[in-house]
Design a protein around this motif. Structure first.
Motif, PDB file in Angstrom:
ATOM      1  N   ALA A 164      13.047  22.208   3.882  1.00  0.00           N
ATOM      2  CA  ALA A 164      13.959  21.644   4.518  1.00  0.00           C
ATOM      3  C   ALA A 164      14.508  20.389   4.273  1.00  0.00           C
ATOM      4  CB  ALA A 164      13.535  20.678   6.047  1.00  0.00           C
ATOM      5  N   PRO A 165      16.582  19.878   3.987  1.00  0.00           N
ATOM      6  CA  PRO A 165      16.889  19.502   2.590  1.00  0.00           C
ATOM      7  C   PRO A 165      16.673  17.821   3.308  1.00  0.00           C
ATOM      8  CG  PRO A 165      18.627  20.096   4.116  1.00  0.00           C
ATOM      9  CD  PRO A 165      17.140  20.822   4.825  1.00  0.00           C
ATOM     10  N   ILE A 166      15.966  17.355   4.512  1.00  0.00           N
ATOM     11  CA  ILE A 166      15.269  15.839   5.011  1.00  0.00           C
ATOM     12  C   ILE A 166      14.393  16.021   5.462  1.00  0.00           C
ATOM     13  CG2 ILE A 166      17.818  16.117   5.728  1.00  0.00           C
ATOM     14  CD1 ILE A 166      17.196  12.632   5.115  1.00  0.00           C
ATOM     15  N   VAL A 167      13.661  15.454   5.723  1.00  0.00           N
ATOM     16  CA  VAL A 167      12.569  15.132   6.407  1.00  0.00           C
ATOM     17  C   VAL A 167      12.115  13.969   7.071  1.00  0.00           C
ATOM     18  CG1 VAL A 167      10.217  15.825   7.283  1.00  0.00           C
ATOM     19  CG2 VAL A 167      11.515  16.807   5.726  1.00  0.00           C
ATOM     20  N   VAL A 168      12.736  13.818   7.758  1.00  0.00           N
ATOM     21  CA  VAL A 168      12.835  11.886   8.717  1.00  0.00           C
ATOM     22  C   VAL A 168      11.382  11.433   9.786  1.00  0.00           C
ATOM     23  CG1 VAL A 168      14.244  10.604   9.755  1.00  0.00           C
ATOM     24  CG2 VAL A 168      14.998  11.849   8.262  1.00  0.00           C
ATOM     25  N   LEU A 169      10.479  10.737   9.620  1.00  0.00           N
ATOM     26  CA  LEU A 169       9.891  10.827  10.190  1.00  0.00           C
ATOM     27  C   LEU A 169      10.395   9.683  11.283  1.00  0.00           C
ATOM     28  CD1 LEU A 169       6.418  10.494   8.960  1.00  0.00           C
ATOM     29  CD2 LEU A 169       7.127  11.910  10.586  1.00  0.00           C
ATOM     30  N   ASP A 170      10.323  10.292  12.772  1.00  0.00           N
ATOM     31  CA  ASP A 170      11.403   8.449  13.604  1.00  0.00           C
ATOM     32  C   ASP A 170      10.186   8.205  14.466  1.00  0.00           C
ATOM     33  OD1 ASP A 170      12.784   7.281  15.248  1.00  0.00           O
ATOM     34  OD2 ASP A 170      14.591   8.866  15.264  1.00  0.00           O
ATOM     35  N   LEU A 171      10.564   6.555  13.614  1.00  0.00           N
ATOM     36  CA  LEU A 171       9.207   5.812  14.773  1.00  0.00           C
ATOM     37  C   LEU A 171       9.340   4.649  15.382  1.00  0.00           C
ATOM     38  CD1 LEU A 171       7.270   5.341  11.902  1.00  0.00           C
ATOM     39  CD2 LEU A 171       6.572   7.670  13.239  1.00  0.00           C
ATOM     40  N   SER A 172      10.980   4.844  16.358  1.00  0.00           N
ATOM     41  CA  SER A 172      12.350   4.237  16.479  1.00  0.00           C
ATOM     42  C   SER A 172      11.086   4.290  17.960  1.00  0.00           C
ATOM     43  CB  SER A 172      13.424   4.056  16.729  1.00  0.00           C
ATOM     44  OG  SER A 172      13.095   5.976  17.841  1.00  0.00           O
ATOM     45  N   ALA A 173      10.760   4.914  18.791  1.00  0.00           N
ATOM     46  CA  ALA A 173       9.859   4.832  20.006  1.00  0.00           C
ATOM     47  C   ALA A 173       8.585   3.751  19.216  1.00  0.00           C
ATOM     48  CB  ALA A 173       9.660   5.998  20.299  1.00  0.00           C
ATOM     49  N   LEU A 174       8.209   4.051  18.717  1.00  0.00           N
ATOM     50  CA  LEU A 174       7.142   2.739  18.973  1.00  0.00           C
ATOM     51  C   LEU A 174       7.250   0.825  18.463  1.00  0.00           C
ATOM     52  CD1 LEU A 174       5.117   4.006  15.749  1.00  0.00           C
ATOM     53  CD2 LEU A 174       4.686   4.215  18.159  1.00  0.00           C
ATOM     54  N   GLY A 175       8.654   0.871  18.797  1.00  0.00           N
ATOM     55  CA  GLY A 175       9.078  -0.368  19.098  1.00  0.00           C
ATOM     56  C   GLY A 175       9.173  -1.390  17.888  1.00  0.00           C
ATOM     57  N   SER A 176       8.741  -2.467  17.941  1.00  0.00           N
ATOM     58  CA  SER A 176       8.671  -3.308  17.179  1.00  0.00           C
ATOM     59  C   SER A 176       7.545  -4.071  17.218  1.00  0.00           C
ATOM     60  CB  SER A 176       9.557  -4.851  18.028  1.00  0.00           C
ATOM     61  OG  SER A 176       8.572  -5.470  18.813  1.00  0.00           O
ATOM     62  N   ASP A 177       6.443  -3.284  17.561  1.00  0.00           N
ATOM     63  CA  ASP A 177       4.660  -3.492  16.535  1.00  0.00           C
ATOM     64  C   ASP A 177       4.837  -3.253  15.634  1.00  0.00           C
ATOM     65  OD1 ASP A 177       2.091  -4.479  15.998  1.00  0.00           O
ATOM     66  OD2 ASP A 177       1.358  -3.227  18.211  1.00  0.00           O
ATOM     67  N   ASP A 178       4.293  -4.526  14.253  1.00  0.00           N
ATOM     68  CA  ASP A 178       4.268  -3.905  13.059  1.00  0.00           C
ATOM     69  C   ASP A 178       3.015  -2.648  12.389  1.00  0.00           C
ATOM     70  OD1 ASP A 178       7.348  -4.916  12.847  1.00  0.00           O
ATOM     71  OD2 ASP A 178       6.617  -6.667  11.240  1.00  0.00           O
ATOM     72  N   ASP A 179       2.262  -3.710  13.176  1.00  0.00           N
ATOM     73  CA  ASP A 179       1.123  -3.331  13.180  1.00  0.00           C
ATOM     74  C   ASP A 179       1.364  -0.968  13.539  1.00  0.00           C
ATOM     75  OD1 ASP A 179       0.148  -4.995  12.010  1.00  0.00           O
ATOM     76  OD2 ASP A 179      -0.861  -5.396  13.520  1.00  0.00           O
ATOM     77  N   ALA A 180       1.428  -1.193  15.035  1.00  0.00           N
ATOM     78  CA  ALA A 180       1.740   0.175  15.285  1.00  0.00           C
ATOM     79  C   ALA A 180       2.160   1.038  14.060  1.00  0.00           C
ATOM     80  CB  ALA A 180       2.194   0.144  16.523  1.00  0.00           C
ATOM     81  N   LEU A 181       3.937  -0.026  13.297  1.00  0.00           N
ATOM     82  CA  LEU A 181       4.249   1.182  12.781  1.00  0.00           C
ATOM     83  C   LEU A 181       4.038   1.737  11.599  1.00  0.00           C
ATOM     84  CD1 LEU A 181       7.793   1.579  12.578  1.00  0.00           C
ATOM     85  CD2 LEU A 181       7.587   0.231  11.165  1.00  0.00           C
ATOM     86  N   ALA A 182       3.383   0.427  10.962  1.00  0.00           N
ATOM     87  CA  ALA A 182       2.284   0.857   9.401  1.00  0.00           C
ATOM     88  C   ALA A 182       1.729   1.807   9.509  1.00  0.00           C
ATOM     89  CB  ALA A 182       2.249  -1.181   9.184  1.00  0.00           C
ATOM     90  N   ILE A 183       0.765   1.558  10.975  1.00  0.00           N
ATOM     91  CA  ILE A 183      -0.552   2.754  10.856  1.00  0.00           C
ATOM     92  C   ILE A 183       0.304   3.530  10.914  1.00  0.00           C
ATOM     93  CG2 ILE A 183      -2.597   2.693  12.026  1.00  0.00           C
ATOM     94  CD1 ILE A 183      -2.581   0.349  11.994  1.00  0.00           C
ATOM     95  N   ALA A 184       1.020   3.276  11.840  1.00  0.00           N
ATOM     96  CA  ALA A 184       1.494   4.981  12.030  1.00  0.00           C
ATOM     97  C   ALA A 184       2.677   5.810  11.514  1.00  0.00           C
ATOM     98  CB  ALA A 184       2.623   5.000  13.262  1.00  0.00           C
ATOM     99  N   SER A 185       2.981   5.380  10.301  1.00  0.00           N
ATOM    100  CA  SER A 185       3.691   5.811   9.361  1.00  0.00           C
ATOM    101  C   SER A 185       2.586   6.293   8.120  1.00  0.00           C
ATOM    102  CB  SER A 185       4.208   3.904   8.814  1.00  0.00           C
ATOM    103  OG  SER A 185       4.365   4.714   7.740  1.00  0.00           O
ATOM    104  N   THR A 186       1.564   5.511   7.746  1.00  0.00           N
ATOM    105  CA  THR A 186       0.793   6.070   6.895  1.00  0.00           C
ATOM    106  C   THR A 186      -0.345   6.961   7.129  1.00  0.00           C
ATOM    107  OG1 THR A 186       0.333   3.435   6.918  1.00  0.00           O
ATOM    108  CG2 THR A 186      -1.354   5.179   5.979  1.00  0.00           C
ATOM    109  N   CYS A 187      -0.211   7.916   8.780  1.00  0.00           N
ATOM    110  CA  CYS A 187      -0.898   8.034   9.546  1.00  0.00           C
ATOM    111  C   CYS A 187       0.029   9.541   9.513  1.00  0.00           C
ATOM    112  CB  CYS A 187      -1.250   8.705  11.101  1.00  0.00           C
ATOM    113  SG  CYS A 187      -3.053   7.543  10.685  1.00  0.00           S
ATOM    114  N   ALA A 188       1.094   9.565   9.508  1.00  0.00           N
ATOM    115  CA  ALA A 188       2.965  10.840   9.223  1.00  0.00           C
ATOM    116  C   ALA A 188       2.648  10.935   7.998  1.00  0.00           C
ATOM    117  CB  ALA A 188       3.237  10.338  10.406  1.00  0.00           C
ATOM    118  N   ALA A 189       2.685  10.012   7.728  1.00  0.00           N
ATOM    119  CA  ALA A 189       3.186  10.442   5.669  1.00  0.00           C
ATOM    120  C   ALA A 189       1.638  11.277   5.036  1.00  0.00           C
ATOM    121  CB  ALA A 189       3.727   9.069   4.925  1.00  0.00           C
ATOM    122  N   ALA A 190       0.598  11.109   5.541  1.00  0.00           N
ATOM    123  CA  ALA A 190      -0.001  12.154   5.329  1.00  0.00           C
ATOM    124  C   ALA A 190      -0.404  13.099   5.669  1.00  0.00           C
ATOM    125  CB  ALA A 190      -1.783  11.503   5.524  1.00  0.00           C
ATOM    126  N   TRP A 191       0.072  13.713   6.756  1.00  0.00           N
ATOM    127  CA  TRP A 191       0.312  14.802   6.759  1.00  0.00           C
ATOM    128  C   TRP A 191       1.786  15.101   6.924  1.00  0.00           C
ATOM    129  CZ3 TRP A 191       4.231  17.480   9.207  1.00  0.00           C
ATOM    130  CH2 TRP A 191       4.430  18.483  10.568  1.00  0.00           C
TER     131      TRP A 191
END
Ligand SMILES: Nc1ncnc2c1ncn2[C@@H]1O[C@H](COP(=O)(O)OP(=O)(O)OP(=O)(O)O)[C@@H](O)[C@H]1O
Ligand SMILES: [Mg+2]
Length: 426
Positions: free
Chosen positions: A249-276
């Motif tokens: 795919a030319p671009i892959v985007v992980l859209d985490l906007s549904a997680l809201g404004s909790d930076d902790d949740a965002l950072a953890i989700a981003s790490t888990c998703a990024a690993a995959w």
């Protein structure tokens, strides 16, 4: 001392003139004294905009400029106050690089503003959050080093939720749990938690521990990882993966906007998703931009910074150019005080960006920017004056001031001001 000269109206006028002895120096020396005089614009790569000192088109491609020795590494730092056009520049670079055959990966999009870019070029958007059916199993990794990758990931998540580094006993408990599950192929976080609660007796004994001591060692880890199975992130990362990812795919985007404004949740989700995602993309050898838009929201957890730093170090080996978007250099203060290990890691990320694009900075940020980025005095004085879309591009041994030019076709994909305009007086 005075002299006569012709004005625009054709009259002669007298004015003071400085009679200084002529001074000759090489262009390299003069560039040090006044950096904006020297370099010709960069002509290789995708067009970015206008080089305001030469008037020529300014082009950029970190792979080409790394290959010809202009850059010492392909990574880019982009910093500027809110609304100056950082994301616009990142998106233009992404779109134009895709047209030139590069790939792009956005490991966490907290504002949901990249999906439209991906949709425009037939890319993939993975939406994670409440209400989305997408599940990613971050332990879904293959290869010889999968136990190490799983252990690093889970340790990073646990230390982020526990807000402390793990102890040696906790690392051993985690490794024993993963070793216990190693014969099972794909495993889930839920299974790791079960293995921590009920440790393997033989593995505990091999480490000279009673099974109840091993369980006690892993108790905090269980609390740390529970967020992924029963907390606010439940259901996103604790089940087998639902979506297959096309590595071409030319671009892959992980859209985490549904997680809201909790930076902790965002950072953890981003790490888990990024690993995959990184595992899924590993088979593609296409040069790839990895764009951390809003990186200041992720740069809060030592475990995550360690992960990013490992990625940074591997960038040249994998043909990756990382783009780190911050508001200001003091964003790094949120990481840790000067002298702390995590702060040193974050500073290391910065040091490993041989291209620094600096958009407008507030007056109180000038000293921090000057010190961290090694700016000269004229460069520092320029920063508060930069208009939207104009940035100081500081590369090794050269600086350019570049006005990023948006193409009409890009404008609807890049406009983040629509809501502001909609709220205006009519
Ligand atoms: N080079 C440019 N020329 C014209 N308009 C631009 C340019 N760059 C950005 N803009 C416009 O400015 C607005 C803000 O841009 P953008 O969202 O990229 O800013 P930002 O620095 O990423 O802001 P934030 O810090 O809030 O993320 C957008 O609506 C965009 O269309
Ligand atoms: Mg932005």
């Amino acid at each position: 001392m005075s002299a006569r000269f012709r004005t625009r109206t054709g009259h002669y006028s007298a004015g003071p003139v400085l009679r200084l002895p002529a001074h000759r120096a090489s262009s390299a020396v003069l560039a040090g004294a006044y950096p904006f005089l020297a370099p010709p614009t960069l002509v290789q790569g995708v067009p970015v905009g206008v080089d305001l000192f030469s008037g020529g088109a300014f082009c950029f491609d970190p792979w080409t400029q790394y290959a010809d020795g202009t850059l010492t590494n392909p990574n880019v730092l982009l910093a500027g106050v809110i609304g100056q056009g950082k994301s616009a520049l990142a998106k233009s670079l992404a779109l134009r690089s895709i047209a030139a055959g590069r790939a792009v990966y956005v490991p966490g999009d907290p504002k949901g503003e990249w999906a439209v870019v991906a949709d425009a070029v037939g890319g993939t958007v993975l939406r994670l959050g409440p209400g989305s059916p997408t599940r990613l199993n971050p332990l879904d990794v293959v290869g010889e080093d999968r136990q190490t990758l799983r252990s690093q990931l889970l340790a990073g998540v646990a230390s982020a939720t526990l807000r402390r580094d793990l102890t040696a006993a906790e690392h051993s408990a985690l490794d024993a749990a993963l070793a216990h599950l190693s014969g099972r192929g794909q495993i889930t976080v839920r299974e790791v938690i079960e293995a921590l609660v009920t440790p393997d007796t033989c593995l505990a004994r091999a480490d000279g521990l009673r099974v109840q001591d091993r369980a006690a060692d892993g108790r905090d880890l269980v609390h740390g990882l529970r967020r992924l199975v029963s907390g606010d992130l439940a259901g996103l990362f604790d089940a087998p993966t639902t979506d297959a990812l096309n590595p071409m795919a030319p671009i892959v985007v992980l859209d985490l906007s549904a997680l809201g404004s909790d930076d902790d949740a965002l950072a953890i989700a981003s790490t888990c998703a990024a690993a995959w995602v990184e595992g899924a993309l590993a088979s593609s050898t296409n040069p790839r931009w990895v764009i951390y838009d809003e990186a200041w929201r992720l740069l809060r957890h030592p475990g995550l910074i360690r992960r990013m730093q490992a990625q940074w170090k591997l960038s040249r080996a994998y043909g990756i150019a990382n783009l780190l978007v911050l508001h200001r250099l003091s964003d790094l203060d949120a990481v840790g005080h000067r002298g702390s290990e995590t702060r040193a890691l974050a500073d290391g990320l910065l040091a490993d960006c041989s291209t620094r694009v600096i958009y407008r900075q507030e007056a109180d940020q000038l000293s921090a920017a000057t010190a961290s980025l090694g700016l000269s005095e004229p460069e520092r004085d320029l920063l508060p004056l930069l208009s939207r879309g104009t940035g100081l591009w500081k590369l090794p041994r050269r600086s350019h001031v570049v006005q990023h030019v948006l193409l009409p076709i890009e404008e609807p994909l890049i406009d983040t001001d629509a809501a502001m305009r909609a709220g205006g007086w009519s």
